[in-house]
Design an enzyme around this catalytic site. Structure first.
Site, short mmCIF file in Angstrom:
data_model
loop_
_atom_site.label_atom_id
_atom_site.label_comp_id
_atom_site.label_asym_id
_atom_site.label_seq_id
_atom_site.Cartn_x
_atom_site.Cartn_y
_atom_site.Cartn_z
N MET A 1 -34.69 -1.58 -16.12
CA MET A 1 -33.66 -1.14 -17.06
C MET A 1 -33.61 -2.09 -18.26
SD MET A 1 -30.70 -0.15 -14.27
CE MET A 1 -30.62 -1.82 -13.61
N ASP A 2 -34.52 -1.88 -19.19
CA ASP A 2 -34.68 -2.78 -20.32
C ASP A 2 -34.02 -2.20 -21.58
OD1 ASP A 2 -35.46 -4.97 -21.75
OD2 ASP A 2 -37.57 -4.43 -21.88
#
Length: 274
Positions: free
Chosen positions: A39-40
């Site tokens: 989850m960047d």
């Protein structure tokens, strides 16, 4: 933070009906059993929207909640999310503390969701690095949901794959030592034989609860694994999306699954060769 009424709204309404119709068409093809996600882009999202970083992380938590619901509706059984790396402890202590506060709130929210949808929640990583209150809350949640098997959510926190491999090797050696076997043995021909085998290591991995991922998604336009599920992703469909994580939506998921379906035969063949 997120409230129960938001969750109920996601599960119901005309959007839910349209999603289910779309997913019904998608299920004509093969559906992945396990989707993992890096989850960047939470902080970049916050900068883009001119909001503080923690509001960006809140938006990221909501995006994960949406992904969980989408995967339930689609028929994906396992979802794994990279929430916090051991390396992230190098960040500003104030930011780390705020992330830990958000983690505690998320545990409370997941407790409610797990009862609503019979979700098994598992925390993977070196949990000893967490504060005592978060450790206790996480352990209680894992114990209370251990009997659920409809859907399995794994949150990788205080995790790196390097640490996972080291942990698995240490536990395998300890198990053999406690059994009085030792690490090395000898067969009848006095040839040295390895008593620590692949199966011993894999059963002690943090991720032993789930099969290897079929799809690994990374948002934010990056193309690296960042020490996430390196051991498990040798035959995994990798998908890098330019969108930042809080903006990840149902159509991004549909696109990734369609891409997976186009390459399904290749990955299925590779897995058979292992």
């Amino acid at each position: 933070m997120l409230r129960e009424d938001i969750i109920i709204d996601i599960f119901s309404g005309w959007r839910s009906f349209l999603r289910k119709c779309l997913f019904r068409v998608l299920r004509v093809g093969p559906i992945p059993s396990h989707i993992a996600v890096i989850m960047d882009g939470n902080r970049r999202f916050a900068k883009k929207k001119k909001i503080d970083d923690m509001t960006g992380y809140d938006a990221g938590a909501l995006a994960l909640l949406h992904l969980i619901i989408y995967c339930m509706e689609l028929g994906v059984k396992y979802v794994t999310a990279y929430a916090f790396s051991i390396d992230n402890f190098r960040r500003n202590p104030e930011e780390v503390q705020k992330i830990m506060d958000l983690t505690m709130e998320s545990v409370m929210l997941l407790t409610w969701i797990s009862k609503l949808r019979l979700v098994r929640v598992h925390f993977a990583g070196n949990l000893q690095l967490l504060s005592a209150d978060i450790q206790d809350a996480a352990k209680r949640l894992m114990e209370s949901t251990a009997g659920y098997n409809n859907f399995v959510l794994t949150i990788c926190i205080c995790y790196t794959c390097s640490d996972e491999i080291l942990h698995a090797i240490e536990e395998s050696c300890k198990e053999k030592w406690d059994d009085g076997i030792g690490i090395m043995g000898y067969d009848e021909g006095n040839d040295c034989e390895r008593l620590i085998k692949m199966v011993d290591i894999e059963k002690h991995m943090y991720m032993a609860i789930a099969p290897d991922p079929d799809i690994l998604i990374r948002t934010g336009g990056e193309y690296r694994l960042s020490n996430f599920l390196v051991w498990q992703s040798s035959c995994c469909h990798l998908s890098s999306l330019r969108t930042v994580w809080p903006e990840f939506g149902v159509f991004h998921l549909v696109w990734v699954v369609l891409d997976f379906q186009q390459n399904y035969r290749y990955f299925a063949k590779k897995k058979l060769q292992l």
